[in-house]
Design an enzyme around this catalytic site. Sequence first.
Site, short mmCIF file in Angstrom:
data_model
loop_
_atom_site.label_atom_id
_atom_site.label_comp_id
_atom_site.label_asym_id
_atom_site.label_seq_id
_atom_site.Cartn_x
_atom_site.Cartn_y
_atom_site.Cartn_z
N GLU A 1 106.25 131.84 52.06
CA GLU A 1 106.85 132.99 52.75
C GLU A 1 107.29 134.07 51.77
O GLU A 1 108.15 134.89 52.07
CB GLU A 1 108.05 132.53 53.59
CG GLU A 1 109.22 131.98 52.80
CD GLU A 1 109.15 130.49 52.55
OE1 GLU A 1 110.21 129.88 52.37
OE2 GLU A 1 108.03 129.94 52.53
N ASN B 1 109.45 127.56 61.62
CA ASN B 1 108.46 126.48 61.75
C ASN B 1 109.03 125.28 62.50
O ASN B 1 108.37 124.68 63.35
CB ASN B 1 107.98 126.04 60.36
CG ASN B 1 107.03 127.04 59.73
OD1 ASN B 1 106.26 127.71 60.42
ND2 ASN B 1 107.09 127.17 58.41
N ASP C 1 103.05 131.25 61.22
CA ASP C 1 101.90 132.05 60.80
C ASP C 1 101.96 133.45 61.42
O ASP C 1 101.66 134.45 60.75
CB ASP C 1 100.60 131.37 61.24
CG ASP C 1 100.28 130.13 60.42
OD1 ASP C 1 100.94 129.92 59.37
OD2 ASP C 1 99.39 129.36 60.82
N HIS D 1 104.38 125.75 63.66
CA HIS D 1 103.74 126.44 62.53
C HIS D 1 102.92 127.65 62.97
O HIS D 1 102.73 128.59 62.18
CB HIS D 1 102.86 125.46 61.75
CG HIS D 1 103.65 124.47 60.96
ND1 HIS D 1 104.23 124.77 59.74
CD2 HIS D 1 104.01 123.18 61.21
CE1 HIS D 1 104.87 123.72 59.27
NE2 HIS D 1 104.76 122.74 60.15
N ASP E 1 111.43 137.45 49.97
CA ASP E 1 111.38 136.09 50.50
C ASP E 1 112.00 136.08 51.89
O ASP E 1 113.14 136.52 52.08
CB ASP E 1 112.15 135.14 49.57
CG ASP E 1 111.89 133.68 49.92
OD1 ASP E 1 110.92 133.12 49.40
OD2 ASP E 1 112.67 133.12 50.72
#
Length: 314
Positions: A224, A189, A198, A194, A181
């Site tokens: 994530e 973000n 990505d 965002h 994680d």
Amino acid sequence: MLNSPCPTLLCKFIETSKDGYGIFDADDMLIFANYTFKDVFCLEQKGDEPISFEQMVCQAFKQKRGIHIEAENAESWLKYVETVRRSQPFRVFEVDMVDGRWFLFSEQLLASGEMLVQCKDMTRQKVTETQLQQSVSRLNKLALTDELTQLANRRCFVESVETELSRCKRGTGSVTMMIIDLDLFKNINDNFGHHAGDAALVQVAGLLKTALRQYDIVGRIGGEEFAIFLGSSDLGTALTIAERVRLSLVNNPLRYKDHSINLSASIGMTSRRCDATFEQLYTEADAALYKAKANGRNRVELFEQAELSGSNSA
């Protein structure tokens, strides 16, 4: 009762047909061929000299025309053909040509040894079939692949791991599950947008694939969160791989526009014998991940049985 068509009229139909017709005698010499058949086998349209099937094939092969033969020489291909040619009274098969065309061939054998060969152009159908297969393949890939990272999605990861567990369940080795994680991913973000998030996920996916062995299974299982399955791996090897994964993220910050964005991840892992279930492995790795988060993030934690008392990764 209808009268039989006269031979002359029948010959006219055959000669102008878009299907190829050829007749071989009992010695496999071509004794009749219409225009289309001659074109398929690259024969001289006005040539009436006797020619055997073997001679036809070799002649076209030397000219790099006719039947597409995947062999160094026509003779080796003909040895295979001898095992199937004239082997049954009637048979149908597909043949691809050097020029890209496809034909559906049929052979009809008389008891006296003569054989009628018919060939029908099926290129259009074959192209359509290929396009359909490619479309199905693309749809299957989309159904099993995470669009952003091009890793296996959750469904594909679960199915792949369960297949591997089924294969090795009677073995005596061990397997490992890791859940990874990304730490403080929300901050990326929030602070950079965002698109930056990505880009981070794409970079992490590439780093994971680089850090793993070719036969390890890796997927993005949500947000994530990523997961790794190691088959036939002892605990020492698994810990080494987990630490390599962790360090690869730390040592490769994301370059996004004019920013250098640090990446790290918390990793929970568990190792069990091959008779474990996916649910057992996932639950234990998730408990270890919770511990890694609670202990400060950017670390690898190994599952211990006492950790199952209430764990949801944060």
